[in-house]
Scaffold this motif. Sequence first.
Motif, PDB file in Angstrom:
ATOM      1  N   ILE A   1       0.848  -1.189   0.000  1.00  0.00           N
ATOM      2  CA  ILE A   1       0.000   0.000   0.000  1.00  0.00           C
ATOM      3  C   ILE A   1       0.887   1.243   0.000  1.00  0.00           C
ATOM      4  O   ILE A   1       1.920   1.274   0.666  1.00  0.00           O
TER       5      ILE A   1
ATOM      6  N   ASP B   1       2.397  -3.545   6.863  1.00  0.00           N
ATOM      7  CA  ASP B   1       1.970  -3.946   5.523  1.00  0.00           C
ATOM      8  C   ASP B   1       2.606  -5.299   5.211  1.00  0.00           C
ATOM      9  O   ASP B   1       3.826  -5.390   5.095  1.00  0.00           O
TER      10      ASP B   1
ATOM     11  N   SER C   1       4.183   2.964   4.248  1.00  0.00           N
ATOM     12  CA  SER C   1       3.482   4.227   3.958  1.00  0.00           C
ATOM     13  C   SER C   1       2.695   4.736   5.163  1.00  0.00           C
ATOM     14  O   SER C   1       2.343   5.908   5.226  1.00  0.00           O
TER      15      SER C   1
END
Lengths: 234, 188
Positions: free
Chosen positions: A71, A117, A101
């Motif tokens: 992401i 993530d 992120s």
Amino acid sequence: MVDVVGYRREIPGTQPAHLFPDYKSTVKRAPGKPLIQIPHTLTEVTGPLFGHNKLGPNDADLTKQCAGAPIGERMILSGRVLDGDGKPVPNTLVELWQCNSAGKYHHPVDTHDAPVDPNFTGAGRALTNDKGEYRFVTIRPGEYPWGNHYNAWRPAHIHLSLFGPSYLTRLVTQMYFPGDPLLPLDPIFNCIPDEAARNRLICNFDIETTIPQTALGYKFDIVLRGRAATPMVD
Amino acid sequence: MTKLVPTGSQTVGPYLHVGLTWLTTQDIAGTAGGRRIRVTGKLVDGDGAVVPDAIVEVWQANPMGKYAHPEDKQDKPLDDAFKGWGRCPTDKDGMFEFTTLKPGPVPGPGNSLQAPHLAITIFMRGQLKHLYTRMYFADEAENANDPVLNLVEDRARRDTLIAKKDGEGRYRWDIVLQGKNETVFLDC
């Protein structure tokens, strides 16, 4: 007798001091006694060299290391590794690490309440080519809070580790992004007294390396420590 | 010729393992021939607290006193299996350990000879730039004439650079970042 060509000494203000109390962890970890200056010998002007055999196929593309896509906003980070005379440093190892992120590292000591993530390791490595160029594909890292002082947040940054041709060219740095409002507040960024040297830790947005419909390009050149003179080459 | 200012150093921070442990190399000797030695040490801060989040790197010559690097032009043999570089993260007790071959003496400035030593680099959160130091071996007579050791006038401080013999083929070398018994760090 072996004569060696040494490296230039640090230019005052362009590197951090070991002790910088605004960054609290330096207080108990910086040397308290003066360092002993030594001459450069064969030990210092040599150093480890790494080849392609160390690298895997997706080591420089952090968007392709896992089953799915990570992401975040894809970015291309590229640049040149130069010596102190502006000459490219070819075939040198660049190690990279960063948070995802959301501002979370894939690391057990990261207690920030932000999601991991599963498709992003945050680790990469590359060798420079014969023109001294490196290139990573990654995700733009997020900002994250830390405990250094009240309401402390690290500006978005990417960690880079380099070897260069000798023990003396070893460098670990952090690369920042242009226009980040957290930069003036960050003690780590601001540990470098010289403003021009400090600002060279900020990458440049680059439309030329931006890939249409795909990823923004950022350029970051890295300068390693230079020679006091040019060594004889066989 | 244009002289460029080197890029500023920044700390590795607390998440250094993410980027650096892929290349952990505690067995520097690898498949090279020769008798192994083991170097073990503990890293502590200015409060005497162990440092569990550091990385220690080693650079050294081979047992003949030659570096695996093109600028070492000495007429001495190289073993392709011995690169002379290691990297070890400290553990929860601040400990690091390397298995290697004892380096031979290498040339120093002028006509001097340097006693066998490991060139050490240390990275951690709380260090804005890495520390340089050296580790020598207590059982080497050449230490007395080493041009770098002899730059440290205070005998007790000089001894912080010398690993103690800790059994057959074993050496112990603790690193103290600050305060009493502070290790000598080098401005290279």
